[in-house]
Design an enzyme around this catalytic site. Structure first.
Site, PDB file in Angstrom:
ATOM      1  N   ARG A 253       0.856  -1.172   0.000  1.00 30.57           N
ATOM      2  CA  ARG A 253       0.000   0.000   0.000  1.00 30.57           C
ATOM      3  C   ARG A 253       0.902   1.234   0.000  1.00 30.57           C
ATOM      4  NH1 ARG A 253      -2.390  -3.720   3.457  1.00 30.57           N
ATOM      5  NH2 ARG A 253      -4.520  -4.326   2.852  1.00 30.57           N
TER       6      ARG A 253
ATOM      7  N   LYS B 142      -2.645  -2.040   7.352  1.00 33.04           N
ATOM      8  CA  LYS B 142      -4.045  -1.657   7.388  1.00 33.04           C
ATOM      9  C   LYS B 142      -4.824  -2.785   8.053  1.00 33.04           C
ATOM     10  CE  LYS B 142      -7.956  -0.305   4.468  1.00 33.04           C
ATOM     11  NZ  LYS B 142      -8.445  -0.120   3.088  1.00 33.04           N
TER      12      LYS B 142
ATOM     13  N   HIS C  12      -1.917   3.833  -5.498  1.00 33.38           N
ATOM     14  CA  HIS C  12      -2.601   2.624  -5.014  1.00 33.38           C
ATOM     15  C   HIS C  12      -2.961   1.698  -6.174  1.00 33.38           C
ATOM     16  CE1 HIS C  12      -5.224   0.075  -2.609  1.00 33.38           C
ATOM     17  NE2 HIS C  12      -4.808   0.714  -1.540  1.00 33.38           N
TER      18      HIS C  12
ATOM     19  N   ARG D 260      -1.260  -1.774  -7.026  1.00 33.54           N
ATOM     20  CA  ARG D 260      -1.719  -3.029  -6.412  1.00 33.54           C
ATOM     21  C   ARG D 260      -2.791  -3.689  -7.275  1.00 33.54           C
ATOM     22  NH1 ARG D 260      -1.186  -4.121  -0.943  1.00 33.54           N
ATOM     23  NH2 ARG D 260      -3.429  -4.466  -0.636  1.00 33.54           N
TER      24      ARG D 260
ATOM     25  N   HIS E  29      -4.321  -9.040   2.377  1.00 33.74           N
ATOM     26  CA  HIS E  29      -5.756  -8.952   2.622  1.00 33.74           C
ATOM     27  C   HIS E  29      -6.134  -9.932   3.728  1.00 33.74           C
ATOM     28  CE1 HIS E  29      -6.650  -7.201  -1.631  1.00 33.74           C
ATOM     29  NE2 HIS E  29      -6.227  -6.299  -0.780  1.00 33.74           N
TER      30      HIS E  29
ATOM     31  N   TYR F 108      -3.941 -13.383   9.548  1.00 35.85           N
ATOM     32  CA  TYR F 108      -2.630 -12.886   9.179  1.00 35.85           C
ATOM     33  C   TYR F 108      -1.575 -13.906   9.591  1.00 35.85           C
ATOM     34  CZ  TYR F 108      -5.128  -8.463   8.836  1.00 35.85           C
ATOM     35  OH  TYR F 108      -6.012  -7.484   8.507  1.00 35.85           O
TER      36      TYR F 108
END
Length: 434
Positions: free
Chosen positions: A263, A290, A360, A363, A387, A397
């Site tokens: 990002r 994020k 951005h 991506r 994501h 994650y």
């Protein structure tokens, strides 16, 4: 009708003297329910006896002589009128005292620059501090606070939260719509809805008027970050980026935007301490990602395998900025990272506007072309994009999720971009003709 106004000041003084002399309390009546309770101490207390709903009640009207006979009679007559209207003088007095107390408190808060108790602003600020700031990132909470301060508090902030109705809230939101900030209006409505729900929970209000505005605002026109996904056009973009004549660090940021799938905020905040060029790995700390606040605090970092091309760019850049904290320091101070507009401005200098390509958008370019042109499994791409897609064990994650596959993918992607930059034959879409 019972007689009234029976007493005189002379008779009252005589009764007080007698009570003191005899050391005995007594009551003397002025009629109409008004009685002076004479004490052996020489004090007299005015009392009013009245009946409401068939029950006898008593109301204190002050002490004699501070409250004179004439004043006591006025208070008696006022109380009797309330009783005649079906109101309880005691309840009316208590409400008047409470209202006076509320006004004084409001004045004290106003003098201190604070909102009144029970107002929308007071409840909103309590919600911000006790709920919102705990759940979201500091930047997110700050944006919410600013939106409320600019577009909600000036219009409904001082209103008691329990009295605000949907039309009042809508009127405030219409002001935001009128300046074309449709998405902001929806965000403010959502924040106000959370404030009202919090108000219901703490007993400050009983309903959420924001829920009634579900279809009252103009719809948000969904738009995506502009991105180039045509291989030929991507090749031209890469050549233009390679020929960029501006700052060398900015040129490196352009190239790494295409290579790393980060990002924009993660890229510009990149620190040299996150990099291990020998093992070709970038480790982005969880707090920079994020994510929800809890995941920022307790979640694992995000691992980014570096293709050989990325390592080469970073090695060259190390000679320029390696002595500082940031890989991409600001032009004016090494203590800060580069501006969020740096890559966007560079793209504009190259002739790519916001409708053509954005920082951005790199991506989106990678997400589309890696899947379509290189045939990489979507779950591998999503893992590299960081994501929050849970794995088979429910971990959103997982720091090592598809790591070997991602290493191969990142190198394949960098090699593919090299071929596009050189204008080589485009790799066909998997399973389809190019």
């Amino acid at each position: 009708m019972a007689a009234s106004d029976l007493l005189t000041d002379k008779a009252i003084r005589a009764a007080l003297k007698t009570a003191v002399t005899e050391a005995k309390p007594r009551k003397i009546s002025d009629g109409g329910g008004l009685v002076l309770d004479v004490r052996p101490t020489g004090a007299g207390w005015w009392r009013l006896r009245y009946w409401l709903a068939g029950k006898e009640r008593m109301l204190s009207l002050g002490t004699y002589p501070d409250t004179s006979l004439a004043q006591a009679r006025v208070k008696r007559d006022e109380a009797r009128r309330l009783v005649a209207d079906g109101q309880d003088p005691s309840a009316v007095r208590q409400e008047a005292k409470a209202e006076t107390k509320r006004k004084r408190q409001a004045e004290r808060l106003a003098d201190a620059g604070l909102p009144p108790e029970g107002s929308f602003e007071a409840v909103a600020r309590e919600w911000l501090k006790t709920v919102h700031e705990v759940k979201v990132s500091a930047n997110h909470a700050e944006r919410t606070r600013i939106r409320l301060e600019q577009d909600a508090f000036p219009w409904i902030g001082r209103c008691p939260i329990a009295e605000i109705e949907a039309p009042e809230l809508l009127q405030a939101l219409r002001r935001v719509e009128a300046r074309g900030a449709i998405e902001t209006a929806h965000r403010i409505k959502d924040a106000c809805g959370q404030v009202f729900r919090y108000g219901i929970a703490i007993g400050a209000c009983s309903r959420n008027p924001a829920a009634d505005l579900r279809d009252a605002l103009q719809p948000v026109q969904t738009s995506h970050h502009a991105a180039i996904v045509d291989p030929v056009q991507v090749g031209k973009l890469l050549r233009d980026m390679q020929d960029y004549q501006g700052n060398a660090a900015t040129r490196a940021a352009l190239s790494l935007s295409a290579l790393l799938l980060l990002r924009p905020g993660e890229l510009r905040h990149m620190e040299w301490a996150w990099l291990d060029l020998e093992s070709a790995t970038l480790t982005v700390p969880a707090e920079v990602m994020k994510r929800k606040k809890a995941d920022k605090a307790d979640g694992p970092p995000h691992l980014v395998p570096l293709a050989s091309q990325a390592v080469a760019i970073l090695t060259d850049l190390q000679a320029l900025t390696g002595s500082g904290r940031y890989v991409f320091p600001a032009l004016t101070s090494k203590q800060r990272c580069m501006s969020e507009n740096t890559v966007r401005s560079a793209l504009r200098r190259l002739g790519y506007g916001n409708d053509d390509m954005t920082a951005h958008g790199f991506r989106a370019t990678a997400r589309t072309m890696i899947a379509e042109r290189l045939g990489i499994a979507p779950e591998v791409i999503e893992a590299q994009l960081a994501h929050a897609v849970a794995d088979s064990l429910g971990r959103a994650y997982n720091r090592t999720q598809y790591l070997d596959q991602r290493k191969a993918m990142m190198q394949a992607w960098a090699d593919y971009l090299d071929r596009l930059r050189k204008g080589a034959e485009v790799v066909p879409i998997a399973g389809k003709a190019a």
